[in-house]
Motif scaffolding. Structure first.
Motif, PDB file in Angstrom:
ATOM      1  N   ALA A   1       0.833  -1.200   0.000  1.00 50.18           N
ATOM      2  CA  ALA A   1       0.000   0.000   0.000  1.00 50.18           C
ATOM      3  C   ALA A   1       0.871   1.253   0.000  1.00 50.18           C
ATOM      4  CB  ALA A   1      -0.912   0.004   1.216  1.00 50.18           C
ATOM      5  N   PRO A   2       0.383   2.342  -0.621  1.00 53.13           N
ATOM      6  CA  PRO A   2       1.128   3.607  -0.559  1.00 53.13           C
ATOM      7  C   PRO A   2       1.319   4.042   0.892  1.00 53.13           C
ATOM      8  CG  PRO A   2      -0.617   3.716  -2.209  1.00 53.13           C
ATOM      9  CD  PRO A   2      -0.829   2.450  -1.442  1.00 53.13           C
ATOM     10  N   LYS A   3       2.456   4.653   1.174  1.00 58.14           N
ATOM     11  CA  LYS A   3       2.733   5.089   2.543  1.00 58.14           C
ATOM     12  C   LYS A   3       1.977   6.361   2.890  1.00 58.14           C
ATOM     13  CE  LYS A   3       7.318   3.006   2.341  1.00 58.14           C
ATOM     14  NZ  LYS A   3       8.772   3.243   2.351  1.00 58.14           N
ATOM     15  N   SER A   4       1.639   7.133   1.885  1.00 53.85           N
ATOM     16  CA  SER A   4       0.921   8.380   2.108  1.00 53.85           C
ATOM     17  C   SER A   4      -0.557   8.091   2.339  1.00 53.85           C
ATOM     18  CB  SER A   4       1.079   9.311   0.905  1.00 53.85           C
ATOM     19  OG  SER A   4       0.280  10.460   1.060  1.00 53.85           O
ATOM     20  N   ALA A   5      -1.128   8.744   3.341  1.00 55.08           N
ATOM     21  CA  ALA A   5      -2.549   8.558   3.635  1.00 55.08           C
ATOM     22  C   ALA A   5      -3.431   9.167   2.552  1.00 55.08           C
ATOM     23  CB  ALA A   5      -2.881   9.181   4.992  1.00 55.08           C
ATOM     24  N   ASP A   6      -2.905  10.168   1.855  1.00 59.19           N
ATOM     25  CA  ASP A   6      -3.669  10.850   0.813  1.00 59.19           C
ATOM     26  C   ASP A   6      -3.026  10.570  -0.549  1.00 59.19           C
ATOM     27  OD1 ASP A   6      -5.122  12.461  -0.839  1.00 59.19           O
ATOM     28  OD2 ASP A   6      -4.631  14.351   0.171  1.00 59.19           O
ATOM     29  N   PRO A   7      -3.614   9.675  -1.351  1.00 60.81           N
ATOM     30  CA  PRO A   7      -3.023   9.330  -2.655  1.00 60.81           C
ATOM     31  C   PRO A   7      -2.834  10.526  -3.571  1.00 60.81           C
ATOM     32  CG  PRO A   7      -4.772   7.791  -2.070  1.00 60.81           C
ATOM     33  CD  PRO A   7      -4.842   8.912  -1.076  1.00 60.81           C
ATOM     34  N   SER A   8      -3.687  11.544  -3.422  1.00 62.08           N
ATOM     35  CA  SER A   8      -3.597  12.696  -4.324  1.00 62.08           C
ATOM     36  C   SER A   8      -2.331  13.511  -4.082  1.00 62.08           C
ATOM     37  CB  SER A   8      -4.831  13.597  -4.164  1.00 62.08           C
ATOM     38  OG  SER A   8      -4.882  14.151  -2.856  1.00 62.08           O
ATOM     39  N   THR A   9      -1.779  13.410  -2.878  1.00 60.70           N
ATOM     40  CA  THR A   9      -0.562  14.156  -2.575  1.00 60.70           C
ATOM     41  C   THR A   9       0.671  13.254  -2.490  1.00 60.70           C
ATOM     42  OG1 THR A   9      -0.950  13.950  -0.184  1.00 60.70           O
ATOM     43  CG2 THR A   9      -1.878  15.888  -1.298  1.00 60.70           C
ATOM     44  N   ALA A  10       0.473  11.947  -2.669  1.00 66.16           N
ATOM     45  CA  ALA A  10       1.593  11.002  -2.569  1.00 66.16           C
ATOM     46  C   ALA A  10       2.538  11.188  -3.742  1.00 66.16           C
ATOM     47  CB  ALA A  10       1.067   9.569  -2.551  1.00 66.16           C
ATOM     48  N   PRO A  11       3.837  11.049  -3.503  1.00 67.52           N
ATOM     49  CA  PRO A  11       4.773  11.099  -4.635  1.00 67.52           C
ATOM     50  C   PRO A  11       4.464   9.968  -5.598  1.00 67.52           C
ATOM     51  CG  PRO A  11       5.867  10.308  -2.646  1.00 67.52           C
ATOM     52  CD  PRO A  11       4.523  10.796  -2.225  1.00 67.52           C
TER      53      PRO A  11
ATOM     54  N   LEU B   1       5.487  -6.099  -4.764  1.00 68.13           N
ATOM     55  CA  LEU B   1       6.292  -5.298  -3.848  1.00 68.13           C
ATOM     56  C   LEU B   1       7.235  -4.424  -4.660  1.00 68.13           C
ATOM     57  CD1 LEU B   1       7.283  -8.256  -1.486  1.00 68.13           C
ATOM     58  CD2 LEU B   1       5.413  -6.625  -1.121  1.00 68.13           C
ATOM     59  N   ASP B   2       7.943  -3.546  -3.983  1.00 70.89           N
ATOM     60  CA  ASP B   2       8.974  -2.784  -4.680  1.00 70.89           C
ATOM     61  C   ASP B   2      10.191  -2.637  -3.785  1.00 70.89           C
ATOM     62  OD1 ASP B   2       7.781  -1.026  -2.927  1.00 70.89           O
ATOM     63  OD2 ASP B   2       7.589   0.631  -4.336  1.00 70.89           O
ATOM     64  N   ARG B   3      11.278  -2.189  -4.377  1.00 67.82           N
ATOM     65  CA  ARG B   3      12.568  -2.170  -3.693  1.00 67.82           C
ATOM     66  C   ARG B   3      12.560  -1.386  -2.385  1.00 67.82           C
ATOM     67  NH1 ARG B   3      15.298  -6.127  -3.933  1.00 67.82           N
ATOM     68  NH2 ARG B   3      14.931  -5.845  -1.726  1.00 67.82           N
ATOM     69  N   PRO B   4      11.746  -0.338  -2.221  1.00 69.91           N
ATOM     70  CA  PRO B   4      11.746   0.383  -0.950  1.00 69.91           C
ATOM     71  C   PRO B   4      11.424  -0.462   0.277  1.00 69.91           C
ATOM     72  CG  PRO B   4      10.731   1.738  -2.632  1.00 69.91           C
ATOM     73  CD  PRO B   4      10.989   0.404  -3.263  1.00 69.91           C
ATOM     74  N   ILE B   5      10.768  -1.610   0.128  1.00 69.66           N
ATOM     75  CA  ILE B   5      10.445  -2.390   1.334  1.00 69.66           C
ATOM     76  C   ILE B   5      11.695  -2.978   1.978  1.00 69.66           C
ATOM     77  CG2 ILE B   5       8.165  -3.030   0.445  1.00 69.66           C
ATOM     78  CD1 ILE B   5       9.599  -5.995   0.457  1.00 69.66           C
TER      79      ILE B   5
ATOM     80  N   PRO C   1      -3.152  -4.360   0.517  1.00 67.97           N
ATOM     81  CA  PRO C   1      -4.539  -4.527   0.077  1.00 67.97           C
ATOM     82  C   PRO C   1      -4.669  -5.558  -1.042  1.00 67.97           C
ATOM     83  CG  PRO C   1      -3.898  -2.203   0.153  1.00 67.97           C
ATOM     84  CD  PRO C   1      -2.652  -2.999   0.278  1.00 67.97           C
ATOM     85  N   SER C   2      -5.886  -6.059  -1.203  1.00 62.83           N
ATOM     86  CA  SER C   2      -6.190  -7.024  -2.255  1.00 62.83           C
ATOM     87  C   SER C   2      -7.157  -6.395  -3.247  1.00 62.83           C
ATOM     88  CB  SER C   2      -6.812  -8.284  -1.645  1.00 62.83           C
ATOM     89  OG  SER C   2      -7.273  -9.145  -2.652  1.00 62.83           O
TER      90      SER C   2
END
Length: 656
Positions: free
Chosen positions: A210-220, A258-262, A537-538
């Motif tokens: 899942a994106p780390k940002s709570a708000d997808p609209s402002t997530a990088p 997954l991606d490399r940041p994990i 999430p699924s």
């Protein structure tokens, strides 16, 4: 007599293993004649582009292609002699330039081949189908036109790559987020991932980080990569239900994206497994190792060896600790010599050397191939152990792993930088990357510059440390991108505390074997139905069929106080272990010996895809957990990266 290890020649031949399914699709679905062909015994020409030749190269041996009736393999873009009495099989990417060349071959009064059987590696756009249909002279000469849905490289029995070597740069760099490459990379990667499920006729339950940002609209943008890729894959595989015959209508497996940041530590830490050390310490070209063979009265001869699945010793040793691999090799050598009188006569006395083995090859030609393989791996293991001593890697590896588990900090890092004057620039940088990840506060302000000065590293290497911020997520957007430097994973974290809980799984390991990639824990939790849906999430409701476990209901329960993904559980190292211990870390040969009989009893597959490059330790995890969890684990990635490659990519993440 036969040598120990030679009984593994049939290892991995089970047709249900991932790569064997891919191989059989090529050999049986594409190269074997169809019912409607005129002459089932005729030889054929196989024509490929530069991409599809690699697909087949990873999945099949040349002998297998020949056995399937192919007498000649040709490059689509090279000049070819007309063979009007032979049929041609075209295996191509659905690109306009490929279709133009195909039509050029088969149109006009004198086509190059009698009939063309055309197979595209992925779905062909409608405009290209129309383009083919418009050439009326070609239509009667087409024997088949199909989508193979096979557009990935099966680099391992349980692993594949999508050939996106620059995905880390294209998706995570400071310069790449607004480029056309970003969307193209996501789109192409999704298509290639989806073709794995088309090939295996598996319908996945798709989950993602899942994106780390709570708000997808402002997530990088880069923080959304797993979600966007998951959505793209889900959209494609959902269409397969109506477009591919006999494709499952319900989920039959699980896919975790997954991606490399994990886990940013896995690509840089020194791994002590034979496979990883070969690629880390030796100058290899892919899987090709070049070495010299001494011959009496002449200059040393250079030879090439491929470290791949056709080598039974490589299969046995590649996922074992280097100390274990070395012991096994010398045991095999001494056992062989002790049981062969001719071999004993060829010795110079004392310990058996590689020179002795070369004499044995001459004395016992019937064992030449086996002894040559043994000689090769003894030389490789000897060279690796030499580098371990020369580079002081035991001490470096100890500090690296102690940092990861919270048993070391500034004192230990400073001490080793001061005491090991001959430490290579690369090893210093790798140590400082790990230190920056586990103790980010030590690199704030001018602290990082002082550490770089202590290590006598050029200021340019600080760019590598700073580039880690592009793999952090929402924190990087709030702090690092504004010009300041921060690697904070957890605002509460002020020192390297590690995680003090032991993993009670009964595992024992060799020295310096504490480290494990974080996907190991994630896969185990996914298999047990314990992977929290709020963090992963699924795109559909996980079913018991897909999960292959009765515990799937627990997947909906969020983990209590989830730990940051930059931490690891503690494992206690041992200096020795029983080879017969059932710890899930046995060699591939042992795993696959059991797999031959047990594969039919395995649960549904788990696929894990790592965006931004996977490591050899993560590929090993797929093998290790397959028998432990009784489910085939398949690891996919945009590429497989060794530490130097990953560091080079890190350098390119920052602003140009």
């Amino acid at each position: 007599m036969s040598m120990s290890g030679a009984d593994f020649s049939g290892v991995g031949e089970d047709p249900r293993i991932f790569r064997n399914v891919c191989r059989d699709r090529i050999l049986k679905d594409m190269l074997k004649p169809d019912k409607d062909k005129e002459n089932k015994s005729a030889w054929k020409v196989l024509i490929m582009d530069k991409f599809t030749v690699r697909i087949i190269g990873y999945a099949c041996k040349m002998a297998e292609i020949t056995d399937a009736g192919v007498s000649l393999v040709e490059d689509l873009f090279k000049r070819r002699e007309p063979m009007p009495s032979m049929d041609a099989i075209y295996f191509l990417q659905p690109l306009k330039e490929n279709v133009i060349m195909l039509l050029s071959d088969m149109s006009g009064r004198c086509p190059l081949y009698r009939k063309a059987y055309i197979f595209f590696s992925s779905p062909i756009p409608k405009d290209l189908v129309t383009y083919i249909k418009n050439d009326m002279s070609v239509i009667p000469r087409i024997g088949a036109l199909r989508e193979m849905n096979l557009e990935f490289f099966a680099i391992d029995m349980q692993g594949f790559v999508t050939d996106h070597d620059m995905a880390l740069t294209e998706l995570y760099s400071a310069n790449g987020h607004n480029s056309k490459n970003f969307n193209d990379t996501i789109s192409t990667m999704a298509v290639r991932i989806a073709t794995t499920f088309a090939s295996l006729k598996e319908f996945p339950c798709v989950r993602y980080r899942a994106p780390k940002s709570a708000d997808p609209s402002t997530a990088p943008k880069f923080d959304m990569v797993p979600k966007w890729l998951a959505n793209a894959v889900w959209e494609i595989v959902s269409k397969y239900k109506s477009t591919i015959p006999e494709f499952p209508q319900k989920e039959t497996c699980e896919l975790l994206i997954l991606d490399r940041p994990i886990d940013q530590i896995a690509p840089v830490i020194h791994e002590w497994i034979y496979d990883a050390m070969c690629h880390d310490l030796l100058e290899m070209d892919g899987n090709k190792y070049i070495y010299e063979v001494s011959k009496a009265g002449s200059d040393p001869e250079k030879k090439e060896a491929l470290l791949e699945d056709q080598d039974p010793l490589w299969i046995e040793l590649r996922h074992t600790h280097i100390a274990d691999a070395s012991e096994r090799l010398y045991e095999k050598m001494n056992t062989f010599v002790s049981k062969n009188k001719a071999a004993q006569l060829s010795r110079d006395g004392g310990e058996v050397s590689t020179t002795d083995l070369q004499k044995i090859v001459q004395a016992l030609p019937q064992y030449s191939e086996q002894v040559e393989k043994l000689t090769l791996h003894i030389e490789i293991a000897g060279k690796i152990n030499k580098f371990i001593r020369e580079y002081g890697l035991r001490d470096i590896g100890q500090v690296e792993q102690d940092l990861v588990f919270g048993d070391a900090g500034a004192k230990e890092v400073i001490n080793i930088l001061r005491s090991k004057q001959n430490m290579s620039q690369e090893n210093k940088l790798r140590l400082l990357i790990i230190y920056a990840i586990v103790c980010p506060d030590k690199f704030e302000g001018d602290k990082g510059d002082k550490l770089m000065q202590l290590a006598k590293l050029p200021s340019d290497d600080m760019k590598v440390i700073k580039s880690l911020q592009y793999l952090v997520g929402s924190d990087a957007k709030k702090t690092g991108r504004a010009g300041g430097f921060s690697l904070k994973f957890d605002a509460q974290k002020k020192k390297n505390t590690g995680v003090r809980t032991e993993r009670q799984d009964g595992e024992e390991g060799w020295a310096l074997s504490r480290f494990f990639p974080l996907i190991e824990e994630l896969i185990e939790k996914l298999s047990k139905g314990e992977l929290p849906l709020n963090e992963y999430p699924s795109l559909s409701e996980p079913s018991s069929t897909a999960q292959g476990t009765a515990q799937s209901a627990s997947a909906a329960k969020p983990a209590q106080n989830p730990q940051p993904m930059s931490r690891r559980s503690r494992r206690t190292p041992q200096y020795a272990k029983s080879r017969n211990s059932d710890d899930g870390q046995s060699s591939d040969s042992a795993v696959l010996r059991h797999a031959s009989g047990d594969f039919k009893r395995l649960g549904n597959r788990i696929f894990v895809f790592m965006v931004g490059g996977a490591t050899r330790s993560e590929l090993r995890t797929a093998h290790k957990l397959t028998m432990k969890l009784k489910r085939e684990i398949v690891l996919g990635s945009s590429s497989i990266d060794d530490p130097p490659q990953f560091i080079s990519k890190l350098k390119s993440l920052g602003p140009s």
